[in-house]
Design a protein around this motif. Structure first.
Motif, PDB file in Angstrom:
ATOM      1  N   LEU A 128       9.277   2.618   2.320  1.00 47.55           N
ATOM      2  CA  LEU A 128       9.303   2.927   3.616  1.00 47.55           C
ATOM      3  C   LEU A 128       8.372   4.288   3.826  1.00 47.55           C
ATOM      4  CD1 LEU A 128      12.800   1.956   4.894  1.00 47.55           C
ATOM      5  CD2 LEU A 128      10.500   0.930   5.561  1.00 47.55           C
ATOM      6  N   ILE A 129       7.731   4.506   4.927  1.00 47.14           N
ATOM      7  CA  ILE A 129       7.013   5.630   5.175  1.00 47.14           C
ATOM      8  C   ILE A 129       7.960   6.615   6.103  1.00 47.14           C
ATOM      9  CG2 ILE A 129       4.989   6.752   6.040  1.00 47.14           C
ATOM     10  CD1 ILE A 129       3.554   3.992   5.620  1.00 47.14           C
ATOM     11  N   TYR A 154       0.182   1.021   5.253  1.00 49.39           N
ATOM     12  CA  TYR A 154      -0.020   2.185   4.490  1.00 49.39           C
ATOM     13  C   TYR A 154      -1.445   2.929   4.467  1.00 49.39           C
ATOM     14  CZ  TYR A 154       4.248   0.199   2.441  1.00 49.39           C
ATOM     15  OH  TYR A 154       5.372  -0.144   2.346  1.00 49.39           O
ATOM     16  N   ASP A 155      -2.085   2.828   5.750  1.00 53.47           N
ATOM     17  CA  ASP A 155      -3.437   3.436   5.709  1.00 53.47           C
ATOM     18  C   ASP A 155      -3.285   4.943   5.713  1.00 53.47           C
ATOM     19  OD1 ASP A 155      -2.707   3.319   8.372  1.00 53.47           O
ATOM     20  OD2 ASP A 155      -4.582   2.750   8.855  1.00 53.47           O
ATOM     21  N   PHE A 156      -2.084   5.378   6.376  1.00 56.64           N
ATOM     22  CA  PHE A 156      -2.108   6.999   6.565  1.00 56.64           C
ATOM     23  C   PHE A 156      -1.594   7.401   5.525  1.00 56.64           C
ATOM     24  CE2 PHE A 156      -0.940   6.217  11.082  1.00 56.64           C
ATOM     25  CZ  PHE A 156      -1.782   6.990  11.671  1.00 56.64           C
ATOM     26  N   VAL A 157      -0.999   6.733   4.304  1.00 57.49           N
ATOM     27  CA  VAL A 157      -0.618   7.334   3.083  1.00 57.49           C
ATOM     28  C   VAL A 157      -1.847   7.419   2.183  1.00 57.49           C
ATOM     29  CG1 VAL A 157       0.842   7.086   1.180  1.00 57.49           C
ATOM     30  CG2 VAL A 157       1.692   6.312   3.297  1.00 57.49           C
ATOM     31  N   ILE A 158      -2.623   6.282   2.224  1.00 55.75           N
ATOM     32  CA  ILE A 158      -3.752   6.212   1.522  1.00 55.75           C
ATOM     33  C   ILE A 158      -4.952   7.228   2.114  1.00 55.75           C
ATOM     34  CG2 ILE A 158      -5.978   4.896   1.024  1.00 55.75           C
ATOM     35  CD1 ILE A 158      -4.046   2.254   0.964  1.00 55.75           C
ATOM     36  N   SER A 159      -5.116   7.632   3.448  1.00 61.66           N
ATOM     37  CA  SER A 159      -5.773   8.415   3.592  1.00 61.66           C
ATOM     38  C   SER A 159      -5.290   9.852   3.524  1.00 61.66           C
ATOM     39  CB  SER A 159      -5.699   8.689   5.495  1.00 61.66           C
ATOM     40  OG  SER A 159      -6.784   9.356   5.916  1.00 61.66           O
ATOM     41  N   ALA A 160      -3.936  10.029   3.408  1.00 66.21           N
ATOM     42  CA  ALA A 160      -3.334  11.355   2.831  1.00 66.21           C
ATOM     43  C   ALA A 160      -3.799  11.558   1.327  1.00 66.21           C
ATOM     44  CB  ALA A 160      -1.840  11.400   2.980  1.00 66.21           C
ATOM     45  N   GLU A 215       3.592  11.245  -5.555  1.00 68.28           N
ATOM     46  CA  GLU A 215       4.684  10.913  -4.604  1.00 68.28           C
ATOM     47  C   GLU A 215       4.021   9.947  -3.406  1.00 68.28           C
ATOM     48  OE1 GLU A 215       7.874  12.676  -1.327  1.00 68.28           O
ATOM     49  OE2 GLU A 215       6.963  14.139  -2.500  1.00 68.28           O
ATOM     50  N   LEU A 216       2.922  10.117  -2.846  1.00 67.80           N
ATOM     51  CA  LEU A 216       2.163   9.367  -2.052  1.00 67.80           C
ATOM     52  C   LEU A 216       1.774   8.013  -2.896  1.00 67.80           C
ATOM     53  CD1 LEU A 216       0.306  11.828  -0.028  1.00 67.80           C
ATOM     54  CD2 LEU A 216       2.357  11.082   0.469  1.00 67.80           C
ATOM     55  N   GLU A 217       1.110   8.254  -3.834  1.00 67.01           N
ATOM     56  CA  GLU A 217       0.947   7.132  -4.635  1.00 67.01           C
ATOM     57  C   GLU A 217       1.990   6.107  -5.016  1.00 67.01           C
ATOM     58  OE1 GLU A 217      -1.784   4.898  -6.762  1.00 67.01           O
ATOM     59  OE2 GLU A 217      -2.228   6.922  -5.973  1.00 67.01           O
ATOM     60  N   THR A 218       3.185   6.669  -5.275  1.00 70.24           N
ATOM     61  CA  THR A 218       4.478   5.828  -5.314  1.00 70.24           C
ATOM     62  C   THR A 218       4.784   4.946  -4.105  1.00 70.24           C
ATOM     63  OG1 THR A 218       5.173   7.271  -6.868  1.00 70.24           O
ATOM     64  CG2 THR A 218       6.917   5.898  -6.209  1.00 70.24           C
ATOM     65  N   ILE A 219       4.752   5.789  -3.028  1.00 68.18           N
ATOM     66  CA  ILE A 219       5.080   5.047  -1.780  1.00 68.18           C
ATOM     67  C   ILE A 219       4.234   3.796  -1.536  1.00 68.18           C
ATOM     68  CG2 ILE A 219       4.662   5.197   0.639  1.00 68.18           C
ATOM     69  CD1 ILE A 219       5.570   8.102   0.390  1.00 68.18           C
ATOM     70  N   VAL A 220       2.810   4.216  -1.893  1.00 69.12           N
ATOM     71  CA  VAL A 220       1.745   2.619  -1.743  1.00 69.12           C
ATOM     72  C   VAL A 220       2.205   1.759  -2.994  1.00 69.12           C
ATOM     73  CG1 VAL A 220      -0.616   2.380  -2.021  1.00 69.12           C
ATOM     74  CG2 VAL A 220       0.006   4.474  -0.861  1.00 69.12           C
ATOM     75  N   THR A 221       2.345   2.357  -4.100  1.00 70.39           N
ATOM     76  CA  THR A 221       2.490   1.300  -5.317  1.00 70.39           C
ATOM     77  C   THR A 221       3.749   0.416  -4.900  1.00 70.39           C
ATOM     78  OG1 THR A 221       3.333   2.834  -6.914  1.00 70.39           O
ATOM     79  CG2 THR A 221       0.872   2.463  -6.773  1.00 70.39           C
TER      80      THR A 221
END
Length: 193
Positions: free
Chosen positions: A139-140, A94-100, A129-135
């Motif tokens: 799927l990304i 999830y590094d791309f999501v955290i970076s975003a 929305e991005l936070e939800t993907i991580v928590t």
């Protein structure tokens, strides 16, 4: 400046292992932190060896860089601990999501600095929305980067904006100092002979 150098050394000692792990795994988070880290490391070394005089400008660079690096790295460590139970390999999915998420934080700060108007609700919804993907470890989507870019463009509308975030500024400082702050990839055109 001595106090700042001590703070950086302390930060480096505490975080170096994770920083190097991000590099070893070719994480986009490493690429994000590298310009700031490399500039601070260079300045710490040169000032400590008295090869560079501690000026007010260098002091400001150090203050801004260390604060930025500390805050952003702390955020990553919190994600690692709270959402991935300190499993770096899981977090790296999830590094791309955290970076975003970190980029959106930078972008919102820059909007405020430039007093530019954007649809803050759209940016907030995207961040959530991005936070939800991580928590939820969802799927990304395949088109993740395009989606994030489109939502950001929707939020700013027709505003003409020059975005020079901290990372860009530190890349420029690194260029001025003659240090490599981003990796250059070799591109092969044609056949390798």
């Amino acid at each position: 400046m001595e106090k700042l150098i001590k703070e950086f050394r302390s930060w480096d000692k505490e975080n170096r292992d994770l920083y190097m792990e991000l590099e070893e795994h070719d994480s986009c988070l490493y690429d994000r932190f590298k310009p700031v880290y490399e500039v601070l490391s260079y300045l710490e070394e040169k000032i400590s060896k008295k090869e560079l005089e501690a000026t007010e400008d260098l002091n400001r660079i150090f203050v801004v860089g260390l604060e930025y690096l500390s805050d952003q790295f702390q955020t990553v460590k919190l994600y690692l601990e709270m959402n991935f139970n300190n499993d770096l390999h899981e977090m790296l999915k999830y590094d791309f999501v955290i970076s975003a998420i970190l980029f959106i934080e930078d972008f919102r700060y820059e909007l405020k600095e430039q007093r530019a108007k954007a649809d803050e609700d759209v940016l907030e919804d995207l961040a959530e929305e991005l936070e939800t993907i991580v928590t939820t470890k969802s799927l990304i989507p395949d088109n993740f980067k395009l989606y994030v870019d489109a939502v950001i463009h929707k939020a700013i509308g027709d505003i003409e904006l020059t975005f020079n975030g901290i990372i860009d500024i530190f890349q420029s400082i690194g260029d001025t100092l003659g240090i490599a702050t981003c990796k250059e990839e070799e591109v092969l055109l044609g056949k390798d002979i």
